[in-house]
Design a protein around this motif. Structure first.
Motif, mmCIF file in Angstrom:
data_model
loop_
_atom_site.group_PDB
_atom_site.id
_atom_site.type_symbol
_atom_site.label_atom_id
_atom_site.label_comp_id
_atom_site.label_asym_id
_atom_site.label_seq_id
_atom_site.Cartn_x
_atom_site.Cartn_y
_atom_site.Cartn_z
ATOM 1 N N PHE A 122 -6.261 4.641 -9.348
ATOM 2 C CA PHE A 122 -5.909 4.532 -7.926
ATOM 3 C C PHE A 122 -7.157 4.571 -7.050
ATOM 4 O O PHE A 122 -7.279 3.808 -6.077
ATOM 5 C CB PHE A 122 -4.964 5.672 -7.544
ATOM 6 N N ILE A 123 -8.105 5.450 -7.388
ATOM 7 C CA ILE A 123 -9.352 5.531 -6.615
ATOM 8 C C ILE A 123 -10.137 4.231 -6.733
ATOM 9 O O ILE A 123 -10.682 3.714 -5.748
ATOM 10 C CB ILE A 123 -10.192 6.734 -7.099
ATOM 11 N N SER A 137 -8.875 1.337 -7.238
ATOM 12 C CA SER A 137 -8.122 0.347 -6.465
ATOM 13 C C SER A 137 -8.430 0.465 -4.972
ATOM 14 O O SER A 137 -8.493 -0.540 -4.254
ATOM 15 C CB SER A 137 -6.615 0.510 -6.699
ATOM 16 N N ILE A 138 -8.618 1.692 -4.500
ATOM 17 C CA ILE A 138 -8.966 1.890 -3.087
ATOM 18 C C ILE A 138 -10.316 1.255 -2.773
ATOM 19 O O ILE A 138 -10.468 0.546 -1.770
ATOM 20 C CB ILE A 138 -8.979 3.397 -2.740
ATOM 21 N N THR A 187 -9.911 -2.446 -2.693
ATOM 22 C CA THR A 187 -9.239 -2.890 -1.470
ATOM 23 C C THR A 187 -10.203 -2.920 -0.288
ATOM 24 O O THR A 187 -10.237 -3.884 0.480
ATOM 25 C CB THR A 187 -8.053 -1.965 -1.150
ATOM 26 N N VAL A 188 -10.977 -1.854 -0.155
ATOM 27 C CA VAL A 188 -11.951 -1.789 0.944
ATOM 28 C C VAL A 188 -12.973 -2.910 0.823
ATOM 29 O O VAL A 188 -13.331 -3.570 1.806
ATOM 30 C CB VAL A 188 -12.649 -0.413 0.962
ATOM 31 N N VAL A 228 1.283 4.127 -3.018
ATOM 32 C CA VAL A 228 1.151 5.578 -2.824
ATOM 33 C C VAL A 228 2.411 6.286 -3.323
ATOM 34 O O VAL A 228 2.332 7.351 -3.961
ATOM 35 C CB VAL A 228 0.897 5.899 -1.340
ATOM 36 N N ALA A 245 0.831 -1.206 0.000
ATOM 37 C CA ALA A 245 0.000 0.000 0.000
ATOM 38 C C ALA A 245 0.865 1.257 0.000
ATOM 39 O O ALA A 245 0.606 2.205 -0.760
ATOM 40 C CB ALA A 245 -0.929 -0.012 1.216
#
Length: 229
Positions: free
Chosen positions: A66-67, A69-70, A73-74, A39, A35
């Motif tokens: 990237f957003i 991917s976030i 991940t969540v 970043v 992670a």
């Protein structure tokens, strides 16, 4: 912003599969290192400039991916946490059975599974033997609170066992980042190799050289990648 397989949806599914498997291992170090490296990769991609001094034209697409991917991940974390009956969340919070039972007090040492104690004692060993260190493999026997336990941090082990020579190795490792920055003119190459180096350094900082990922990624980081003309 590039498609690895040719289909972005398939790329995200593969990423989700690897993330699912990684979370199920309950190993926090690899996930956290990835992670942070991601970043770092994005930060380089957004701030670096090419040889002409122009800003990176990929920044909008990179932020979008990237957003996504976030959110991925969540979502995967939520699924795995439900499968493990909330044990995954407790693991990442550092809530062990002893702490929840009131037998131990929660601290940075317990959250890091004792790694902070190890590295602090390795630094103390180096301060007591600053020039030549205590010799290869001898740092566990020169500690107090963690006597006999193998080092989990390669930077700490280097300075404790090899003194100033180990410190010089660390400096060379850090200088590798500037080597990457100077030799690679392509922005994407800078971002990828910087992320790899950050991942390698962080992995070695919490698990020493117990995994192959650190030497492999560090070796890859000396490559010079030429971008498309």
């Amino acid at each position: 912003g590039h498609r690895l397989s040719g289909f972005r949806l398939l790329d995200l599914l593969v990423l989700g599969g690897f993330l699912f498997q990684g979370l199920l291992t309950f190993s926090r170090g690899g996930i956290v290192c990835f992670a942070v490296a991601a970043v770092g990769f994005l930060a380089v991609l957004l701030t670096a400039r090419d040889g002409s001094g122009k800003s990176n034209f990929l920044r909008g697409r990179a932020v979008f991916v990237f957003i996504i991917s976030i959110f991925l991940t969540v979502g995967v974390f939520y699924i795995v946490n439900n499968i493990t009956d909330d044990q995954l969340r407790l693991r990442y919070l550092g809530e062990t059975k002893a702490i929840m039972a009131g037998q131990k007090e929660k601290s940075l040492a317990t959250i890091s599974s004792g790694r902070t104690v190890l590295i602090l004692e390795d630094i103390d060993t180096w301060l007591r033997h600053p020039i030549f260190g205590v010799g290869l493999g001898n740092s566990p026997y020169h500690r107090d609170a963690s006597k006999g336990i193998a080092s989990h941090s390669e930077p700490g082990r280097l300075v404790a066992e090899q003194g100033l020579f180990g410190f010089f190795i660390l400096v060379c490792w850090i200088c590798l980042f500037f080597f990457i920055w100077k030799k690679n003119k392509d922005i994407t190459a800078k971002a990828v190799l910087s992320g790899c180096l950050l991942f390698a350094f962080l992995s070695a900082s919490h698990s020493a050289l117990r995994t192959q990922i650190t030497p492999i990624l560090t070796s890859i980081c000396v490559f010079r990648i030429k971008g498309p003309k």
